[in-house]
Design a protein around this motif. Structure first.
Motif, short mmCIF file in Angstrom:
data_model
loop_
_atom_site.label_atom_id
_atom_site.label_comp_id
_atom_site.label_asym_id
_atom_site.label_seq_id
_atom_site.Cartn_x
_atom_site.Cartn_y
_atom_site.Cartn_z
N ARG A 1 0.83 -1.21 0.00
CA ARG A 1 0.00 0.00 0.00
C ARG A 1 0.86 1.26 0.00
NH1 ARG A 1 -5.42 0.56 3.62
NH2 ARG A 1 -5.99 2.71 3.13
N HIS A 2 2.01 1.18 0.69
CA HIS A 2 2.89 2.34 0.81
C HIS A 2 4.27 2.01 0.28
CE1 HIS A 2 -0.29 4.14 3.06
NE2 HIS A 2 -0.16 3.31 4.08
N ALA A 3 4.87 2.96 -0.40
CA ALA A 3 6.20 2.77 -0.96
C ALA A 3 7.27 2.91 0.10
CB ALA A 3 6.44 3.78 -2.08
N THR A 4 8.22 2.00 0.12
CA THR A 4 9.40 2.12 0.97
C THR A 4 10.36 3.14 0.35
OG1 THR A 4 10.58 0.39 -0.21
CG2 THR A 4 9.19 -0.31 1.64
N ALA A 5 11.40 3.48 1.11
CA ALA A 5 12.43 4.38 0.58
C ALA A 5 13.06 3.81 -0.69
CB ALA A 5 13.50 4.64 1.63
N MET A 6 13.29 2.50 -0.69
CA MET A 6 13.88 1.86 -1.87
C MET A 6 12.97 2.00 -3.08
SD MET A 6 13.59 -1.04 -3.93
CE MET A 6 12.73 -2.27 -2.95
N ILE A 7 11.66 1.80 -2.89
CA ILE A 7 10.72 1.92 -4.01
C ILE A 7 10.67 3.36 -4.51
CG2 ILE A 7 8.30 1.71 -4.69
CD1 ILE A 7 8.08 -0.60 -2.63
N HIS A 8 10.62 4.31 -3.58
CA HIS A 8 10.66 5.72 -3.99
C HIS A 8 11.89 6.01 -4.84
CE1 HIS A 8 7.39 7.89 -1.90
NE2 HIS A 8 7.44 6.90 -1.04
N ALA A 9 13.03 5.49 -4.41
CA ALA A 9 14.27 5.76 -5.13
C ALA A 9 14.23 5.21 -6.54
CB ALA A 9 15.45 5.18 -4.35
N GLN A 10 13.72 4.00 -6.69
CA GLN A 10 13.68 3.39 -8.02
C GLN A 10 12.64 4.07 -8.91
OE1 GLN A 10 16.34 1.63 -8.36
NE2 GLN A 10 16.52 1.86 -6.13
N ALA A 11 11.52 4.48 -8.32
CA ALA A 11 10.52 5.24 -9.09
C ALA A 11 11.13 6.54 -9.60
CB ALA A 11 9.29 5.52 -8.24
N ALA A 12 11.92 7.20 -8.76
CA ALA A 12 12.56 8.44 -9.17
C ALA A 12 13.55 8.20 -10.31
CB ALA A 12 13.27 9.08 -7.99
N ARG A 13 14.28 7.11 -10.25
CA ARG A 13 15.21 6.78 -11.33
C ARG A 13 14.49 6.64 -12.67
NH1 ARG A 13 18.48 1.56 -10.22
NH2 ARG A 13 19.41 2.18 -12.22
N VAL A 14 13.29 6.07 -12.63
CA VAL A 14 12.53 5.89 -13.87
C VAL A 14 11.93 7.21 -14.33
CG1 VAL A 14 10.58 4.66 -14.92
CG2 VAL A 14 12.09 3.47 -13.33
N GLY A 15 11.68 8.11 -13.40
CA GLY A 15 11.16 9.42 -13.77
C GLY A 15 9.79 9.75 -13.22
N TYR A 16 9.28 8.94 -12.28
CA TYR A 16 7.96 9.22 -11.71
C TYR A 16 8.08 10.16 -10.52
CZ TYR A 16 6.05 5.59 -14.68
OH TYR A 16 5.66 4.86 -15.77
N PRO A 17 7.41 11.30 -10.56
CA PRO A 17 7.48 12.24 -9.44
C PRO A 17 6.59 11.85 -8.27
CG PRO A 17 6.05 13.13 -11.13
CD PRO A 17 6.62 11.84 -11.68
N THR A 18 5.64 10.92 -8.51
CA THR A 18 4.63 10.62 -7.50
C THR A 18 4.38 9.13 -7.40
OG1 THR A 18 3.54 12.70 -8.09
CG2 THR A 18 2.28 11.15 -6.75
N CYS A 19 4.34 8.61 -6.17
CA CYS A 19 3.87 7.26 -5.88
C CYS A 19 2.47 7.40 -5.28
CB CYS A 19 4.79 6.54 -4.91
SG CYS A 19 6.47 6.26 -5.53
N VAL A 20 1.52 6.68 -5.83
CA VAL A 20 0.13 6.85 -5.44
C VAL A 20 -0.31 5.72 -4.52
CG1 VAL A 20 -2.25 7.09 -6.23
CG2 VAL A 20 -0.37 8.05 -7.59
N SER A 21 -0.71 6.06 -3.31
CA SER A 21 -1.32 5.14 -2.37
C SER A 21 -2.84 5.36 -2.41
CB SER A 21 -0.75 5.35 -0.97
OG SER A 21 -1.27 4.40 -0.05
N TYR A 22 -3.53 5.11 -1.33
CA TYR A 22 -4.97 5.32 -1.27
C TYR A 22 -5.41 5.32 0.18
CZ TYR A 22 -4.34 0.22 -1.28
OH TYR A 22 -3.88 -1.04 -1.03
N ASP A 23 -6.55 5.94 0.45
CA ASP A 23 -7.09 5.94 1.80
C ASP A 23 -8.36 5.12 1.93
OD1 ASP A 23 -8.46 7.93 0.27
OD2 ASP A 23 -9.19 8.87 2.10
N VAL A 24 -8.88 4.59 0.81
CA VAL A 24 -10.06 3.73 0.83
C VAL A 24 -9.74 2.45 0.07
CG1 VAL A 24 -12.49 3.47 0.20
CG2 VAL A 24 -11.63 5.70 0.97
#
Length: 257
Positions: free
Chosen positions: A172-195
């Motif tokens: 549901r939530h991105a770890t620091a490692m996931i954030h880092a790899q998403a940034a390498r690919v070029g994604y500015p945002t990781c999307v979670s959800y509250d419902v």
């Protein structure tokens, strides 16, 4: 998104990067990943973040909900499963005047390449949900990067763009490692959800409708799935219920604008 809001989200994300929970696990408290409450002191970069994105302002933002002061909600769909059900669901959404964001699994698009254009041509958004929908939080950084990048490049080949949004698979939530790899690919945002609709457990359309309408409020990001007959049957009642509450389903781009 206004600059002050983006800075606030980055600050909140910086203290939440280590939180994880399965997106296919029982419900957790909504909004725990990111609570944009203001500017925090800049911490040191989390472990695993490459020096190229070591500055806090370069970290991807995790969004678990949008602004609570506007009557918009984002219905988001995990894109895989029976393509016939997916097409029926998209048609039902469009009859109801709803636009949504679909986080597609790359291997699904490999088999259903026409679905990418079908989603976009319907006025919806298309995002990245990894190539094979495996447990990305349990991967090493290089494997996680491949999962994100392979899906991104497939999206680029099919649509001309990798899209703006990334949602990690089986968490549901991105770890620091996931954030880092998403940034390498070029994604500015990781999307979670509250419902979490829990529709993937196939509880029946009435239960899906009930859980979504019970928990959704202004600014909510709702997690739903293609490929489940109960979800298809629930969409009409969900749209009717949101309309009665004067809530409007929009894409992630509009939710966060």
């Amino acid at each position: 998104m206004h600059l002050d809001r983006r800075n606030a989200l980055r600050a909140a994300a910086a203290v939440a990067l280590g939180l994880t929970a399965s997106c296919d696990s029982p419900r957790t408290s909504p909004g725990t990943a990111v609570a944009p409450t203001g500017q925090a002191a800049a911490p040191s970069p989390p472990a695993g973040v490459p020096s190229a994105i070591a500055s806090q302002r370069d970290w991807p933002v995790e969004i678990a909900n949008g602004p609570r002061d506007r009557p918009n909600v984002a219905l988001t769909f995990h894109g895989q499963g029976d393509p016939a059900l997916a097409r029926q669901l998209l048609a039902e959404l469009e009859r109801g005047g709803a636009t949504v964001t679909v986080f597609a699994v790359g291997s699904w698009l490999a088999d259903q390449a026409a679905m990418a254009r079908r989603i976009l041509d319907g006025g919806h958004e298309l995002g990245n949900h990894t190539e094979n929908h495996r447990n990305i939080a349990g991967m090493d950084p290089s494997a996680a990067f491949r999962e994100i990048n392979d899906c991104a490049q497939r999206l680029r080949r099919l649509t001309g763009s990798v899209g703006q949004w990334f949602r990690p698979s089986q968490t549901r939530h991105a770890t620091a490692m996931i954030h880092a790899q998403a940034a390498r690919v070029g994604y500015p945002t990781c999307v979670s959800y509250d419902v979490d609709s829990l529709d993937y457990t196939d509880p029946g359309h009435a239960a899906v409708t009930r859980s979504v309408l019970r928990d959704t409020r202004a600014g909510s990001i709702v997690s739903l799935h293609f490929g489940h007959p109960g979800t298809l049957a629930a969409i009409g009642p969900i749209l009717d219920g949101l309309r009665q509450r004067r809530l409007r389903p929009v894409t992630m781009k509009e939710l966060t604008a």
